[in-house]
Write a protein that holds these residues in place. Structure first.
Motif, PDB file in Angstrom:
ATOM      1  N   SER A 274       0.859  -1.067  -0.043  1.00 17.10           N
ATOM      2  CA  SER A 274      -0.054   0.019  -0.034  1.00 17.10           C
ATOM      3  C   SER A 274       0.884   1.365  -0.020  1.00 17.10           C
ATOM      4  CB  SER A 274      -1.048  -0.017   1.427  1.00 17.10           C
ATOM      5  OG  SER A 274      -0.204   0.177   2.577  1.00 17.10           O
ATOM      6  N   LEU A 275       2.122   1.087   0.653  1.00 16.90           N
ATOM      7  CA  LEU A 275       3.033   2.254   0.501  1.00 16.90           C
ATOM      8  C   LEU A 275       3.346   2.594  -0.614  1.00 16.90           C
ATOM      9  CD1 LEU A 275       5.159   2.065   3.863  1.00 16.90           C
ATOM     10  CD2 LEU A 275       3.107   3.453   3.555  1.00 16.90           C
ATOM     11  N   ASP A 277       1.914   1.692  -3.562  1.00 13.65           N
ATOM     12  CA  ASP A 277       0.807   2.219  -4.327  1.00 13.65           C
ATOM     13  C   ASP A 277       0.675   3.847  -3.951  1.00 13.65           C
ATOM     14  OD1 ASP A 277       0.462  -0.289  -5.578  1.00 13.65           O
ATOM     15  OD2 ASP A 277      -1.270  -0.738  -4.350  1.00 13.65           O
ATOM     16  N   GLY A 278       0.716   4.085  -2.750  1.00 12.11           N
ATOM     17  CA  GLY A 278       0.394   5.264  -2.367  1.00 12.11           C
ATOM     18  C   GLY A 278       1.280   6.401  -3.279  1.00 12.11           C
ATOM     19  N   SER A 279       2.756   6.006  -3.125  1.00 14.69           N
ATOM     20  CA  SER A 279       3.556   6.873  -3.836  1.00 14.69           C
ATOM     21  C   SER A 279       3.514   6.778  -5.218  1.00 14.69           C
ATOM     22  CB  SER A 279       5.073   6.385  -3.403  1.00 14.69           C
ATOM     23  OG  SER A 279       5.878   7.119  -4.222  1.00 14.69           O
ATOM     24  N   LEU A 280       3.249   5.733  -5.759  1.00 10.85           N
ATOM     25  CA  LEU A 280       3.120   5.586  -7.450  1.00 10.85           C
ATOM     26  C   LEU A 280       1.970   6.691  -7.633  1.00 10.85           C
ATOM     27  CD1 LEU A 280       3.842   2.009  -8.249  1.00 10.85           C
ATOM     28  CD2 LEU A 280       5.344   3.831  -8.713  1.00 10.85           C
ATOM     29  N   ALA A 281       0.872   6.424  -6.932  1.00 13.27           N
ATOM     30  CA  ALA A 281      -0.425   7.114  -7.219  1.00 13.27           C
ATOM     31  C   ALA A 281      -0.255   8.594  -7.074  1.00 13.27           C
ATOM     32  CB  ALA A 281      -1.642   6.718  -6.436  1.00 13.27           C
ATOM     33  N   MET A 282       0.901   9.239  -6.785  1.00 16.26           N
ATOM     34  CA  MET A 282       1.022  10.674  -6.652  1.00 16.26           C
ATOM     35  C   MET A 282       1.914  11.036  -7.730  1.00 16.26           C
ATOM     36  SD  MET A 282       1.063  11.141  -2.434  1.00 16.26           S
ATOM     37  CE  MET A 282       1.902  12.579  -2.746  1.00 16.26           C
ATOM     38  N   GLY A 283       2.185  10.002  -8.581  1.00 14.56           N
ATOM     39  CA  GLY A 283       2.845  10.498  -9.806  1.00 14.56           C
ATOM     40  C   GLY A 283       4.720  10.441  -9.609  1.00 14.56           C
ATOM     41  N   SER A 284       5.124   9.493  -8.546  1.00 10.64           N
ATOM     42  CA  SER A 284       6.327   9.259  -8.369  1.00 10.64           C
ATOM     43  C   SER A 284       6.728   8.188  -9.172  1.00 10.64           C
ATOM     44  CB  SER A 284       6.838   9.371  -6.894  1.00 10.64           C
ATOM     45  OG  SER A 284       6.103   8.305  -6.134  1.00 10.64           O
ATOM     46  N   THR A 289      10.310   6.117  -5.685  1.00  2.87           N
ATOM     47  CA  THR A 289       9.264   5.479  -4.658  1.00  2.87           C
ATOM     48  C   THR A 289      10.296   4.558  -3.953  1.00  2.87           C
ATOM     49  OG1 THR A 289       7.416   5.425  -5.941  1.00  2.87           O
ATOM     50  CG2 THR A 289       7.570   3.670  -4.186  1.00  2.87           C
ATOM     51  N   VAL A 293      10.420   6.106  -0.234  1.00  5.45           N
ATOM     52  CA  VAL A 293       9.315   5.481   0.439  1.00  5.45           C
ATOM     53  C   VAL A 293       9.844   4.282   0.939  1.00  5.45           C
ATOM     54  CG1 VAL A 293       7.253   4.686   0.761  1.00  5.45           C
ATOM     55  CG2 VAL A 293       7.431   6.931  -0.685  1.00  5.45           C
TER      56      VAL A 293
ATOM     57  N   VAL B  96       3.460   8.325 -15.177  1.00  4.84           N
ATOM     58  CA  VAL B  96       4.014   8.909 -13.750  1.00  4.84           C
ATOM     59  C   VAL B  96       3.431  10.467 -13.900  1.00  4.84           C
ATOM     60  CG1 VAL B  96       5.847   9.902 -12.754  1.00  4.84           C
ATOM     61  CG2 VAL B  96       6.109   7.539 -13.573  1.00  4.84           C
ATOM     62  N   PHE B 106      -6.665   5.875  -1.161  1.00  5.57           N
ATOM     63  CA  PHE B 106      -6.907   4.133  -0.996  1.00  5.57           C
ATOM     64  C   PHE B 106      -8.134   3.824  -0.189  1.00  5.57           C
ATOM     65  CE2 PHE B 106      -3.128   4.838  -3.222  1.00  5.57           C
ATOM     66  CZ  PHE B 106      -3.071   3.938  -4.461  1.00  5.57           C
ATOM     67  N   ASN B 110      -2.822   4.981   4.147  1.00  4.49           N
ATOM     68  CA  ASN B 110      -1.349   4.498   3.960  1.00  4.49           C
ATOM     69  C   ASN B 110      -0.571   5.608   4.290  1.00  4.49           C
ATOM     70  OD1 ASN B 110      -2.328   5.660   1.488  1.00  4.49           O
ATOM     71  ND2 ASN B 110      -1.462   4.040  -0.074  1.00  4.49           N
ATOM     72  N   PHE B 112       2.731   7.291   4.817  1.00  8.27           N
ATOM     73  CA  PHE B 112       4.376   6.871   4.737  1.00  8.27           C
ATOM     74  C   PHE B 112       4.860   7.014   6.248  1.00  8.27           C
ATOM     75  CE2 PHE B 112       4.247   9.348   0.535  1.00  8.27           C
ATOM     76  CZ  PHE B 112       3.894   7.959  -0.061  1.00  8.27           C
TER      77      PHE B 112
END
Lengths: 393, 267
Positions: A274-275, A277-284, A289, A293, B96, B106, B110, B112
């Motif tokens: 989930s971490l 996903d969270g980072s990828l979903a923000m466009g990194s 990531t 992260v 990206v 989500f 989640n 960080f």
């Protein structure tokens, strides 16, 4: 009768007890096993355990304490008595299951106590022998002396600093090799490799961990040492020795790679998806990531892995003997032969020993120093790893 | 009274621009045909709810909108999905960069394992949205205010985000998504791990976010869909069964499947 045959006889008796206990419980229940509190198997085990355990313990004690010969047959008699008692206790309402489980728990506890007792015994033997050493040789000279010139004729200098220097220097080089390579391999395996590649690469790396260290030592002696000497040390004028800190450090680093990579791989995999996903979903990107992260989240665990590898490096002997030589000296030049604490422990204890001389006893003081160092590292590593675990569970 | 409001809303949404235009979208997971022929226009500055029984494909479809399905190797997407007229599955589009425009929140919070501040500043830092520390501070504060979290955390921005309560964590994740200044915000069951009070806070927040973003929310709760959305899409077995104004869907569904789902007979 020899103890061996008595042991066999006791075990046979226990097997007989198992069958008797089982069939007796069925008979007492009138053939309807549902009338029993415990299933017939447990009644069987109950009789078997009561037959074998006391008898075997008595036998072991008799051997250990070198008691008179009649104790051995007595053990057999005790087994028969245990069998009789257990059989007579068998009844439909007898809680054989609970009894068996308690006995098994007792066995588990004893096993873990044996492990602890061993550690304690080792530490005690080290401490007492070290104390003997320090009565003969001043501790200041041992811990702060810069000369290591043992001679059994007397007048030796037993300063451990040259050995400590060699140990730390070689370990440092080993870690400089193992940590980046191992960590990057772990990142590749856990983050980039497809499952198919991973299923090949991971075991392949772990093969390294299965190679005996003496084989690494041969590799250092025959291949790496001459290679470094001919291609780097001599052209640069840094020395002409085949054995060097660099040789031992490099090869030890290779040995530690699977250690670092395997542990780090597990730790990186434990970072929740989930971490990511969270980072990828923000466009990194994938690598952002990982760097920002995944690795920070896994860092405590990775530090733990590195510390465990470090304590392996400090305790390593064979690679050093064959790779770095046996010269105790303090020098910044990594292409000179040096040696470590472990090598000197071996050196002081091989050959004819006089266990009353400081030259021999110093090995225990060195061992104790080493033990304290690796223990400290392990405790630190476990502490860090445990702290990390709390974060996600 | 209710009828008057409903009429207002209909007029309201019709005036909005189309943000996402999806045409004949098909999604395959390996052999499985997960989304079948879905065509739907999602409006700007509107909350659209995706409802339907488990496994109906609503989350899958949501994850197509920011190409999160790309991270699953076996997923294949066909058809056209236009964001402001531009096909997001075009070869020239970098997923990206797309995800910076289409943010996501989500199901499970989640955050960080970093400080609250660093959580929110993560996106702006990656995308270089702030020229200096003062600007970054401003973005973080604005995002946290936008997520109705500022007052609760302003004195402890340095503490770790994972130490907050579940509802606060989810609002932190919303703040994190908002800080990147996306145009569309996707929410995958954002309240399913929250208690009723935290749910109410997040729902209120979603309603406020509508002023700035196009919000798409997947939810299992039909009450939630009715409370927060203006448009609702009902998915069933990979098909988009019905799409329309939320009030219409819940009061006079056209399709019998929609009717039986909202009355609790399937799903």
């Amino acid at each position: 009768m020899s103890p061996f045959w008595i042991t066999i006889a006791i075990l046979a008796l226990a097997a007989l007890g198992y069958l008797l206990g089982r069939s007796r419980s069925v008979r007492l229940a009138g053939g309807d096993t549902r009338a029993l509190h415990s299933r017939p198997t447990y009644h069987g085990w109950h009789v078997a355990l009561f037959t074998a355990l006391p008898a075997l313990v008595l036998l072991a004690l008799a051997r250990l304490l070198q008691a008179p010969g009649w104790l051995a047959p007595a053990a057999l008699a005790l087994g028969v008595a245990g069998l009789a008692v257990a059989l007579s206790r068998t009844a439909p309402q007898f809680r054989a299951r609970n009894v068996v489980e308690q006995v098994v728990r007792g066995i588990l506890i004893v096993c873990s106590l044996i492990a602890i007792a061993t550690t304690v015994a080792i530490v005690l033997s080290l401490v007492f022998e070290s104390l003997r050493f320090f009565r003969m040789y001043p501790w200041q000279d041992f811990f702060f002396g810069t000369e290591w010139t043992p001679s059994f004729g007397g007048g030796s200098e037993l300063g451990m600093l040259p050995l400590l220097w060699g140990t730390l220097y070689i370990s440092l080089i080993a870690l400089l090799v193992a940590v980046p390579v191992g960590l990057y391999a772990a990142i590749y395996m856990s983050e980039y490799a497809t499952p198919r590649v991973r299923s090949v690469v991971k075991p392949a790396i772990e093969v390294l961990a299965g190679i005996p260290t003496i084989v690494y030592g041969l590799f250092a002696l025959v291949t790496v040492g001459p290679l470094l000497r001919d291609w780097i040390a001599q052209p640069l004028g840094l020395g002409s020795s085949g054995s060097s800190v660099m040789t031992a450090g490099l090869v030890m680093g290779m040995m530690l790679i699977p250690f670092v990579s395997s542990l780090s791989d597990d730790i990186i995999n434990a970072v929740p998806q989930s971490l990511r996903d969270g980072s990828l979903a923000m466009g990194s990107t994938h690598s952002e990531t990982i760097r920002q992260v995944v690795l920070p989240a896994a860092l405590p665990g990775i530090v733990g892995a590195v510390l465990l590898a470090a304590s392996r490096a400090i305790g390593e002997t064979m690679i050093v003997v064959l790779g770095a030589g046996a010269m105790a000296r303090i020098s910044p030049n990594p292409f000179e032969a040096m040696t470590t604490i472990t090598v000197k422990i071996v050196g002081q204890l091989t050959g004819d020993n006089d266990f009353a001389s400081p030259e021999t006893l110093v090995a225990f003081a060195l061992g104790l120093t080493l033990f304290v160092m690796t223990l400290g590292l392990n405790v630190l590593a476990l502490y860090i790893v445990r702290k990390y675990r709390e974060q996600y569970e | 009274m209710d009828d008057v409001r409903m009429v207002e809303r209909v007029v309201d949404t019709d005036a909005r621009d189309i943000k996402f235009q999806c045409k004949d979208v098909q999604v395959f997971y390996g052999e499985k045909h997960a989304i079948k022929d879905v065509s739907v226009d999602l409006l700007d500055k509107t909350v659209t709810a995706f409802i339907g029984p488990s496994g109906c494909g609503k989350s899958t479809f949501l994850r197509c909108l920011n190409r999160m399905n790309d991270t699953i190797g076996i997923a294949r997407v066909q058809g056209r999905m236009l964001l402001d007229g531009e096909d997001i599955y075009d070869r020239r589009v970098d997923p990206v960069q797309l995800r910076a425009r289409v943010g996501m929140v989500f199901q499970k919070p989640n955050p960080f394992p970093k400080s609250i501040y660093d959580n929110v500043a993560y996106g702006p830092r990656i995308h270089g949205l702030a020229r200096n520390r003062a600007e970054l501070d401003e973005i973080v504060e604005k995002a946290l205010r936008g997520a109705a979290l500022w007052n609760e955390v302003k004195d402890r921005l340095g503490e770790t985000g994972t130490g907050l309560s579940g509802g606060q964590q989810q609002r932190l994740c919303i703040a994190r998504a908002v800080a990147t200044a996306p145009e569309v915000l996707l929410m995958d069951e954002p309240c399913s791990a929250l208690d009723p009070i935290a749910t109410a806070q997040v729902e209120e927040l979603i309603d406020e976010l509508r002023a700035t973003f196009s919000v798409v929310i997947v939810t299992h709760s039909m009450q939630q869909a009715a409370r927060v959305s203006q448009k609702t899409a009902f998915f069933h077995l990979g098909n988009l069964v019905e799409y329309g104004d939320t009030d219409d869907i819940f009061t006079r569904p056209r399709d019998p499947r929609t009717e039986s789902y909202i009355s609790g007979r399937i799903g």
